[in-house]
Design a protein around this motif. Structure first.
Motif: not given
Ligand SMILES: *Cc1c(COP(=O)(O)O)cnc(C)c1O
Length: 385
Positions: A61-63, A87-88, A90-91, A133, A159, A161-162, A189, A191, A194, A202
């Motif tokens: 995952s992104g996390s 931010t989300f 997970a950061t 991020v 980060d 992810a986006q 990520s 997800y 995304k 993933g």
């Molecule tokens: C989606 C996201 C994550 C985490 O990704 P996952 O795959 O959902 O674990 C981390 N940081 C940001 C900014 C995100 O948007």
């Protein structure tokens, strides 16, 4: 009948690639190989090339991409890591999972990304890294960050992810640097919602640093090499073969989809023109330095956000709020003793942001309907409704 516009619609996209996806999945079923494997390897090479990095490592995952990056850098108990609170989760969560402390730095009002001018005042002898991020698909202002990181000997984990495919600050006659290739490590990520989404979870870590790449590769399989001989204490965070197979199919369409997203953003810009002059406090997304913004989200700001959102929901237009509570004010972080007012730009953004539908398949008619309903909302307000 009024056009309904859902906030996102993955089904339309699936229809357009259904046959390709099904045949790629069938290949996996025939081989009965489900963990890592050759498809993951091909996807890693594909993403590394796309991000212009030497290495890419598929993870669960992104996390986990963030967690493994921090682990590879040896970040742990008592270390401090600077990151934005807007931010989300997970950061920051990845930092806390390792016993390290997230130290929140306020954002820039225009871009929603970490404000480089507020970083240095937060650096202590325990600071080890910065996690910028690239929010909503636009890169954070990386040049000042790189300068600070070099001077203070800090690592940078992006980060991203986006922001798969986003580019930072092009120079005349050349492209910008790609999201993920700028810092020490970049995290992505897959997800489902995304820009490049799997059919489940993933993620991917990219880097130019061989040592860090090897560490992430080892840590994602419980630190074992060879099997059952454990060099380090890692975690189980492997990318599924089936997800890699699906992502390889979708990747072929990614550039086209990104261009479509950018077109929708331009169209919103046009459709909103007359409202901009008549509505106080309405702000559209801004692009810094001619960055390549990939519009993972199209986020406007309005002071009367909650009322507008409610109205749009009643009128059949889906919207969402990223993010309603900045991380420094989350219940789970009350022990860090931040207060309302500490990071005012992040707090204000949380009250004003509204994400509108933006996806490659969104039609002109749907976009027109979204803006039309927003206009109707302000007309009613002007009439005192
Ligand atoms: C989606 C996201 C994550 C985490 O990704 P996952 O795959 O959902 O674990 C981390 N940081 C940001 C900014 C995100 O948007």
């Amino acid at each position: 009948m009024k056009t309904k516009v859902s906030f996102f619609d993955l089904a339309v996209q699936f229809k357009s690639i259904e046959d390709e996806i099904k045949s790629a999945m069938d290949d996996v079923f025939q081989t009965q190989q489900f963990i890592l494997g050759s498809k993951v390897k091909v996807l890693e090479e594909t993403i590394a090339q796309y991000c212009r990095t030497r290495y890419a490592i598929g993870v669960a995952s992104g996390s986990d991409a963030l967690l493994l990056s921090l682990m590879a850098l040896g970040i742990g108990t008592g270390d401090e890591v600077l990151l934005p609170p807007f931010t989300f989760f997970a950061t920051a969560g990845s930092v806390s999972r390792l016993g390290a402390i997230p130290v929140f730095v306020d954002i820039d009002q225009e871009t929603f990304n970490i404000d480089p001018s507020k970083i240095e005042e937060k650096i202590t002898s325990r600071t080890k890294a910065i996690i910028p991020v690239h929010l909503f698909g636009q890169c954070a202002d990386m040049d000042p960050l790189l300068k600070i990181a070099k001077k203070k000997k800090l690592f940078i984990i992006e980060d991203a992810a986006q922001a798969l495919g986003a580019e930072y600050k092009p120079k005349p006659g050349s492209d910008g640097r790609r999201a993920g290739q700028i810092g020490d490590l970049g995290c992505f990520s897959f997800y489902p919602t995304k820009n490049l989404g799997a059919f489940g979870d993933g993620g991917m870590v990219v880097t130019d640093n061989l040592d860090l790449a090897e560490k992430v590769r080892l840590l994602r399989v419980h630190g074992s090499q060879p099997k059952y001989f454990h060099k380090r204490i890692g975690i189980n965070s492997r990318l599924d073969t089936i997800q890699a197979a699906i992502l390889l199919v979708k990747f072929k369409h990614l550039e086209k989809w990104t261009i479509e997203r950018q077109k929708k953003a331009e169209r919103y810009q046009l459709l909103f023109q007359d409202l901009l002059s008549s509505v106080n406090g309405l702000k559209l997304p801004t692009i810094q330095y001619q960055n390549r913004h990939i519009f993972h989200q199209y986020v406007i700001r309005v002071p009367e956000r909650d009322r507008l959102k409610k109205y749009l929901t009643e009128e059949g237009v889906g919207t969402d709020i990223y993010y309603p509570v900045p991380l420094h004010l989350q219940e789970c972080y009350s022990f860090l003793k931040y207060h309302r007012g500490d990071l005012p730009n992040s707090e204000k953004a949380s009250e004003e942001v509204l994400a509108l539908p933006i996806y490659p398949e969104l039609t002109e008619g749907q976009q027109w309907a979204v803006v039309d309903r927003i206009k109707a909302f302000y007309k009613r307000r002007a009439q005192g409704a």
